[in-house]
Design a protein around this motif. Structure first.
Motif, PDB file in Angstrom:
ATOM      1  N   SER A 149     -11.731  14.317  58.940  1.00  0.00           N
ATOM      2  CA  SER A 149     -12.704  14.818  59.918  1.00  0.00           C
ATOM      3  C   SER A 149     -12.746  13.967  61.180  1.00  0.00           C
ATOM      4  O   SER A 149     -13.318  14.388  62.181  1.00  0.00           O
ATOM      5  N   PHE A 150     -12.166  12.768  61.152  1.00  0.00           N
ATOM      6  CA  PHE A 150     -12.000  12.006  62.387  1.00  0.00           C
ATOM      7  C   PHE A 150     -10.618  12.344  62.932  1.00  0.00           C
ATOM      8  O   PHE A 150      -9.634  11.634  62.705  1.00  0.00           O
ATOM      9  N   PHE A 151     -10.550  13.451  63.660  1.00  0.00           N
ATOM     10  CA  PHE A 151      -9.284  14.014  64.140  1.00  0.00           C
ATOM     11  C   PHE A 151      -9.513  14.712  65.466  1.00  0.00           C
ATOM     12  O   PHE A 151     -10.559  15.316  65.686  1.00  0.00           O
ATOM     13  N   ASN A 152      -8.507  14.649  66.348  1.00  0.00           N
ATOM     14  CA  ASN A 152      -8.584  15.438  67.572  1.00  0.00           C
ATOM     15  C   ASN A 152      -7.272  15.360  68.345  1.00  0.00           C
ATOM     16  O   ASN A 152      -6.414  14.529  68.043  1.00  0.00           O
TER      17      ASN A 152
ATOM     18  N   ALA B 172     -19.390  18.453  60.267  1.00  0.00           N
ATOM     19  CA  ALA B 172     -20.629  17.938  60.841  1.00  0.00           C
ATOM     20  C   ALA B 172     -21.092  16.760  59.978  1.00  0.00           C
ATOM     21  O   ALA B 172     -20.305  16.149  59.265  1.00  0.00           O
ATOM     22  N   GLY B 173     -22.376  16.444  60.046  1.00  0.00           N
ATOM     23  CA  GLY B 173     -22.897  15.371  59.211  1.00  0.00           C
ATOM     24  C   GLY B 173     -23.212  15.863  57.811  1.00  0.00           C
ATOM     25  O   GLY B 173     -23.272  17.077  57.549  1.00  0.00           O
ATOM     26  N   TYR B 174     -23.400  14.889  56.907  1.00  0.00           N
ATOM     27  CA  TYR B 174     -23.819  15.180  55.548  1.00  0.00           C
ATOM     28  C   TYR B 174     -22.805  16.094  54.847  1.00  0.00           C
ATOM     29  O   TYR B 174     -21.619  15.795  54.850  1.00  0.00           O
TER      30      TYR B 174
ATOM     31  N   LEU C  72     -33.817   6.331  57.704  1.00  0.00           N
ATOM     32  CA  LEU C  72     -33.574   7.707  57.260  1.00  0.00           C
ATOM     33  C   LEU C  72     -32.831   7.707  55.929  1.00  0.00           C
ATOM     34  O   LEU C  72     -32.178   6.715  55.569  1.00  0.00           O
ATOM     35  N   PRO C  73     -32.885   8.811  55.194  1.00  0.00           N
ATOM     36  CA  PRO C  73     -32.179   8.869  53.906  1.00  0.00           C
ATOM     37  C   PRO C  73     -30.672   8.712  54.042  1.00  0.00           C
ATOM     38  O   PRO C  73     -30.010   8.208  53.141  1.00  0.00           O
ATOM     39  N   HIS C  74     -30.114   9.157  55.198  1.00  0.00           N
ATOM     40  CA  HIS C  74     -28.668   9.085  55.421  1.00  0.00           C
ATOM     41  C   HIS C  74     -28.405   8.689  56.869  1.00  0.00           C
ATOM     42  O   HIS C  74     -29.186   9.000  57.767  1.00  0.00           O
ATOM     43  N   ASP C  75     -27.296   8.028  57.106  1.00  0.00           N
ATOM     44  CA  ASP C  75     -26.885   7.625  58.451  1.00  0.00           C
ATOM     45  C   ASP C  75     -26.647   8.874  59.309  1.00  0.00           C
ATOM     46  O   ASP C  75     -25.830   9.723  58.941  1.00  0.00           O
ATOM     47  N   PRO C  76     -27.337   9.005  60.445  1.00  0.00           N
ATOM     48  CA  PRO C  76     -27.186  10.220  61.264  1.00  0.00           C
ATOM     49  C   PRO C  76     -25.977  10.220  62.191  1.00  0.00           C
ATOM     50  O   PRO C  76     -25.762  11.192  62.909  1.00  0.00           O
ATOM     51  N   PHE C  77     -25.175   9.153  62.199  1.00  0.00           N
ATOM     52  CA  PHE C  77     -24.075   9.033  63.161  1.00  0.00           C
ATOM     53  C   PHE C  77     -23.166  10.252  63.151  1.00  0.00           C
ATOM     54  O   PHE C  77     -22.867  10.838  64.192  1.00  0.00           O
TER      55      PHE C  77
ATOM     56  N   THR D 107     -20.608  15.629  66.588  1.00  0.00           N
ATOM     57  CA  THR D 107     -20.260  16.836  65.844  1.00  0.00           C
ATOM     58  C   THR D 107     -20.276  18.042  66.772  1.00  0.00           C
ATOM     59  O   THR D 107     -20.952  17.998  67.813  1.00  0.00           O
ATOM     60  N   PRO D 108     -19.594  19.129  66.451  1.00  0.00           N
ATOM     61  CA  PRO D 108     -18.679  19.260  65.308  1.00  0.00           C
ATOM     62  C   PRO D 108     -17.340  18.590  65.607  1.00  0.00           C
ATOM     63  O   PRO D 108     -16.938  18.472  66.762  1.00  0.00           O
ATOM     64  N   ARG D 109     -16.674  18.141  64.539  1.00  0.00           N
ATOM     65  CA  ARG D 109     -15.395  17.462  64.683  1.00  0.00           C
ATOM     66  C   ARG D 109     -14.301  18.328  64.054  1.00  0.00           C
ATOM     67  O   ARG D 109     -14.429  18.748  62.904  1.00  0.00           O
ATOM     68  N   PRO D 110     -13.203  18.585  64.785  1.00  0.00           N
ATOM     69  CA  PRO D 110     -12.100  19.343  64.187  1.00  0.00           C
ATOM     70  C   PRO D 110     -11.586  18.643  62.939  1.00  0.00           C
ATOM     71  O   PRO D 110     -11.683  17.420  62.804  1.00  0.00           O
TER      72      PRO D 110
END
Length: 203
Positions: free
Chosen positions: A44-47, A181-183, A12-17, A22-25
């Motif tokens: 964005s890696f927070f919770n 989210a992604g992208y 894919l053009p970008h990693d979909p991970f 998602t969604p991430r606080p």
């Protein structure tokens, strides 16, 4: 489709991970250095990771100023990023020289915290004052040097704008918090998208 992350050969053009988890606080983190320098950065890696006692965590790609400052002074603040503050939040992600205040860069006002030294974002409708517990290097399976560092803190004080307290409960949807989210995508929580469910044990 299926792909192994060891090769990340997804085609894919970008990693979909990030688009899957998602969604991430957003952890909009205020920290202060031993010299009194202020840093404000969105993560964005927070919770939240515990509610008794209250604990939060965020993961940093590298030992950025926020991680260094938090370890120097042992304190930080998580400010709630909202739809109305989306441009200011994005502005604080700029790569500024160490010691340059992102609050000033984004034209945000600092408000004094009650129990910690780093200020909160005055415009944010809620903020969590935290004491640093530990930083955990996230070492991968291959044993290579960690790239990410997980910062864990215990919440010692909570600020809430009284305008968003309705019948004794926080009206989260009215605040319109945003999440990553992604992208380049984000999501926003609104009253129109809110729904409630009762757990089986509550029926």
């Amino acid at each position: 489709m299926f792909y192994e992350t060891a090769t990340n050969d997804h085609g894919l053009p970008h990693d979909p991970f990030k688009a899957i988890v998602t969604p991430r606080p957003i952890g909009w983190i205020t920290s202060m250095s031993a010299k009194g320098e202020i840093n404000l950065s969105p993560y964005s890696f927070f919770n939240a990771v515990s509610d008794n006692p209250h604990m939060v965590a965020f993961s940093s790609d590298g030992r950025k100023d926020a991680v260094t400052f938090i370890e120097e002074t042992g304190e930080f603040v998580c400010n709630l990023a909202t739809f109305d503050l989306r441009d200011e939040m994005n502005a604080t992600s700029a790569l500024l020289p160490r010691g340059e205040n992102e609050m000033v860069h984004a034209n945000l006002e600092a408000a004094p915290s009650r129990l910690v030294k780093p200020p909160r974002v005055a415009e944010a409708p809620a903020a969590l004052e935290c004491k640093w517990l530990q930083t955990v290097p996230l070492r991968p399976l291959d044993g290579s040097d960690p790239r990410y560092f997980l910062v864990i803190g215990q919440v010692v004080g909570v600020y809430i704008d009284d305008r968003f307290l309705v019948d004794g409960m926080l009206d989260t949807a009215a605040i319109k918090p945003i999440a990553r989210a992604g992208y380049r995508d984000y999501f926003v929580l609104t009253p129109e998208t809110r729904f409630s469910l009762r757990r089986p044990s509550e029926k």
